[in-house]
Design a protein around this motif. Structure first.
Motif, PDB file in Angstrom:
ATOM      1  N   LYS A 112       0.834  -1.202   0.000  1.00  0.00           N
ATOM      2  CA  LYS A 112       0.000   0.000   0.000  1.00  0.00           C
ATOM      3  C   LYS A 112       0.869   1.253   0.000  1.00  0.00           C
ATOM      4  N   ALA A 113       1.938   1.232   0.801  1.00  0.00           N
ATOM      5  CA  ALA A 113       2.847   2.380   0.827  1.00  0.00           C
ATOM      6  C   ALA A 113       3.473   2.611  -0.538  1.00  0.00           C
ATOM      7  N   ALA A 114       3.906   1.529  -1.196  1.00  0.00           N
ATOM      8  CA  ALA A 114       4.530   1.663  -2.515  1.00  0.00           C
ATOM      9  C   ALA A 114       3.567   2.272  -3.521  1.00  0.00           C
ATOM     10  N   MET A 115       2.325   1.790  -3.534  1.00  0.00           N
ATOM     11  CA  MET A 115       1.358   2.303  -4.505  1.00  0.00           C
ATOM     12  C   MET A 115       0.946   3.736  -4.188  1.00  0.00           C
ATOM     13  N   LYS A 116       0.944   4.094  -2.913  1.00  0.00           N
ATOM     14  CA  LYS A 116       0.648   5.478  -2.553  1.00  0.00           C
ATOM     15  C   LYS A 116       1.820   6.405  -2.887  1.00  0.00           C
ATOM     16  N   ILE A 117       3.033   5.887  -2.794  1.00  0.00           N
ATOM     17  CA  ILE A 117       4.194   6.682  -3.218  1.00  0.00           C
ATOM     18  C   ILE A 117       4.074   7.016  -4.704  1.00  0.00           C
ATOM     19  N   LYS A 118       3.697   6.038  -5.511  1.00  0.00           N
ATOM     20  CA  LYS A 118       3.515   6.288  -6.947  1.00  0.00           C
ATOM     21  C   LYS A 118       2.453   7.360  -7.181  1.00  0.00           C
ATOM     22  N   TYR A 119       1.317   7.224  -6.492  1.00  0.00           N
ATOM     23  CA  TYR A 119       0.247   8.208  -6.651  1.00  0.00           C
ATOM     24  C   TYR A 119       0.723   9.610  -6.236  1.00  0.00           C
ATOM     25  N   ALA A 120       1.342   9.685  -5.067  1.00  0.00           N
ATOM     26  CA  ALA A 120       1.762  10.986  -4.552  1.00  0.00           C
ATOM     27  C   ALA A 120       2.817  11.634  -5.441  1.00  0.00           C
ATOM     28  N   GLU A 122       3.106  11.314  -8.649  1.00  0.00           N
ATOM     29  CA  GLU A 122       2.484  11.777  -9.892  1.00  0.00           C
ATOM     30  C   GLU A 122       1.507  12.924  -9.678  1.00  0.00           C
ATOM     31  N   GLU A 123       0.722  12.856  -8.608  1.00  0.00           N
ATOM     32  CA  GLU A 123      -0.379  13.802  -8.433  1.00  0.00           C
ATOM     33  C   GLU A 123      -0.068  14.941  -7.468  1.00  0.00           C
ATOM     34  N   MET A 124       0.973  14.813  -6.663  1.00  0.00           N
ATOM     35  CA  MET A 124       1.252  15.820  -5.658  1.00  0.00           C
ATOM     36  C   MET A 124       2.658  16.393  -5.773  1.00  0.00           C
ATOM     37  N   GLY A 140      12.961  18.422 -19.039  1.00  0.00           N
ATOM     38  CA  GLY A 140      12.648  17.023 -19.313  1.00  0.00           C
ATOM     39  C   GLY A 140      12.766  16.086 -18.144  1.00  0.00           C
ATOM     40  N   PHE A 141      12.760  16.629 -16.914  1.00  0.00           N
ATOM     41  CA  PHE A 141      12.844  15.744 -15.762  1.00  0.00           C
ATOM     42  C   PHE A 141      11.464  15.453 -15.216  1.00  0.00           C
ATOM     43  N   VAL A 142      11.140  14.163 -15.064  1.00  0.00           N
ATOM     44  CA  VAL A 142       9.855  13.727 -14.520  1.00  0.00           C
ATOM     45  C   VAL A 142      10.118  13.046 -13.176  1.00  0.00           C
ATOM     46  N   PRO A 143       9.694  13.628 -12.060  1.00  0.00           N
ATOM     47  CA  PRO A 143       9.957  13.028 -10.741  1.00  0.00           C
ATOM     48  C   PRO A 143       9.174  11.729 -10.555  1.00  0.00           C
ATOM     49  N   ARG A 144       9.893  10.632 -10.398  1.00  0.00           N
ATOM     50  CA  ARG A 144       9.278   9.329 -10.167  1.00  0.00           C
ATOM     51  C   ARG A 144      10.189   8.537  -9.229  1.00  0.00           C
ATOM     52  N   MET A 145       9.609   7.573  -8.528  1.00  0.00           N
ATOM     53  CA  MET A 145      10.387   6.688  -7.671  1.00  0.00           C
ATOM     54  C   MET A 145      10.099   5.244  -8.042  1.00  0.00           C
ATOM     55  N   CYS A 146      11.127   4.410  -7.991  1.00  0.00           N
ATOM     56  CA  CYS A 146      10.981   2.973  -8.181  1.00  0.00           C
ATOM     57  C   CYS A 146      11.094   2.309  -6.808  1.00  0.00           C
ATOM     58  N   VAL A 147      10.159   1.407  -6.515  1.00  0.00           N
ATOM     59  CA  VAL A 147      10.108   0.775  -5.197  1.00  0.00           C
ATOM     60  C   VAL A 147      10.363  -0.719  -5.333  1.00  0.00           C
ATOM     61  N   GLY A 148      11.242  -1.251  -4.492  1.00  0.00           N
ATOM     62  CA  GLY A 148      11.495  -2.677  -4.399  1.00  0.00           C
ATOM     63  C   GLY A 148      11.125  -3.181  -3.018  1.00  0.00           C
ATOM     64  N   ILE A 149      10.459  -4.337  -2.973  1.00  0.00           N
ATOM     65  CA  ILE A 149       9.982  -4.893  -1.704  1.00  0.00           C
ATOM     66  C   ILE A 149      10.335  -6.370  -1.633  1.00  0.00           C
ATOM     67  N   ALA A 150      10.924  -6.785  -0.515  1.00  0.00           N
ATOM     68  CA  ALA A 150      11.258  -8.200  -0.291  1.00  0.00           C
ATOM     69  C   ALA A 150      11.053  -8.525   1.184  1.00  0.00           C
ATOM     70  N   SER A 151      10.785  -9.800   1.462  1.00  0.00           N
ATOM     71  CA  SER A 151      10.517 -10.213   2.839  1.00  0.00           C
ATOM     72  C   SER A 151      11.426 -11.362   3.236  1.00  0.00           C
ATOM     73  N   GLY A 152      11.582 -11.531   4.529  1.00  0.00           N
ATOM     74  CA  GLY A 152      12.387 -12.642   5.030  1.00  0.00           C
ATOM     75  C   GLY A 152      13.073 -12.279   6.328  1.00  0.00           C
ATOM     76  N   GLU A 153      13.933 -13.185   6.767  1.00  0.00           N
ATOM     77  CA  GLU A 153      14.650 -12.985   8.015  1.00  0.00           C
ATOM     78  C   GLU A 153      15.904 -12.153   7.773  1.00  0.00           C
TER      79      GLU A 153
END
Length: 239
Positions: A112-120, A122-124, A140-153
């Motif tokens: 949810k945080a990752a998808m809200k980061i994308k929304y924010a 683009e829209e904010m 020509g600069f478009v502010p965007r972030m790429c998010v990576g998520i992994a789980s484990g010990e």
């Protein structure tokens, strides 16, 4: 004591002594982990890295003042969203931020945080930056972030010296999450998760609001020299 003697003494303590590892049920802060006694806290966690895209172009084509505002706005926004979803911010590295999620909803909270980061972004963030930094959009600069998520010990320890030390996360999850945030595709997706994270998602973080469309696409990718199955998405979640 000479510098060489200091280094040898520290190495004997760090390498020669065994780890003192304890299970954690909260994400530790610097004060909760010993610096000199090989203290470490083991966590079952989800790691999220949010990385600003195009930072090389940003540094090359714009003034430091402009680049600094873009980076600060992006990192502050991503960090605020992560904290609102129970993520603990534990590292800033130039143009990216790392957060740790624990608990029964850790995968859903991170996604949810990752998808809200994308929304924010683009829209904010982008409209605010374009309004206040007149060279950014024509350049020509478009502010965007790429998010990576992994789980484990993973286990968390301190590195550095007294007065200048920080926490480090050691394990496959933080390493893979960082590598996923480095993926650059055209056309770009902005959220990448491991298969393990995908398998632990709930219904609303797997399917779009209609309930009939899976928001994730399975693919194979080279991640840190390893070929693995991952999931990618370009969906976003309104803030």
């Amino acid at each position: 004591m000479a510098l060489g003697d200091d280094i040898r003494s520290d190495l004997d303590k760090m390498v020669g002594n065994p780890w003192s590892i304890r299970n954690g049920n909260v994400v530790p802060g610097t004060d909760n982990v010993g610096l000199y006694n090989n203290d470490a806290v083991k966590l079952d966690a989800v790691y999220l890295y949010a990385d600003l895209l195009g930072s090389t172009k940003l540094a090359r084509d714009f003034t430091p003042q402009t680049a600094g505002k873009v980076i600060r706005a992006s990192l502050r926004t991503a960090s605020t969203i992560m904290q609102k979803h129970n993520g603990e911010i534990r590292s800033y590295d130039g143009d990216r931020v790392m957060g740790i999620f624990i608990g029964t909803q850790k995968e859903d909270n991170a996604v949810k945080a990752a998808m809200k980061i994308k929304y924010a972004m683009e829209e904010m963030v982008t409209p605010a930056l374009y309004r206040n930094l007149p060279t950014l959009e024509p350049g020509g600069f478009v502010p965007r972030m790429c998010v990576g998520i992994a789980s484990g010990e993973a286990f968390i320890a301190r590195a550095g010296v007294r007065g200048s030390s920080d926490l480090v996360s050691i394990g496959r999850a933080p390493n893979v999450a960082a590598k996923l945030s480095d993926i650059r595709e055209k056309p770009a997706c902005h959220t990448y998760i491991t298969e393990q994270v995908y398998d632990d998602l709930g219904y609303d973080t797997t399917y779009a609001a209609s309930g009939s469309v899976n928001m994730w696409e399975r693919c194979n990718s080279d991640v840190g020299g390893e070929r693995m199955a991952i999931y990618r998405s370009n969906y976003r979640w309104p803030v």
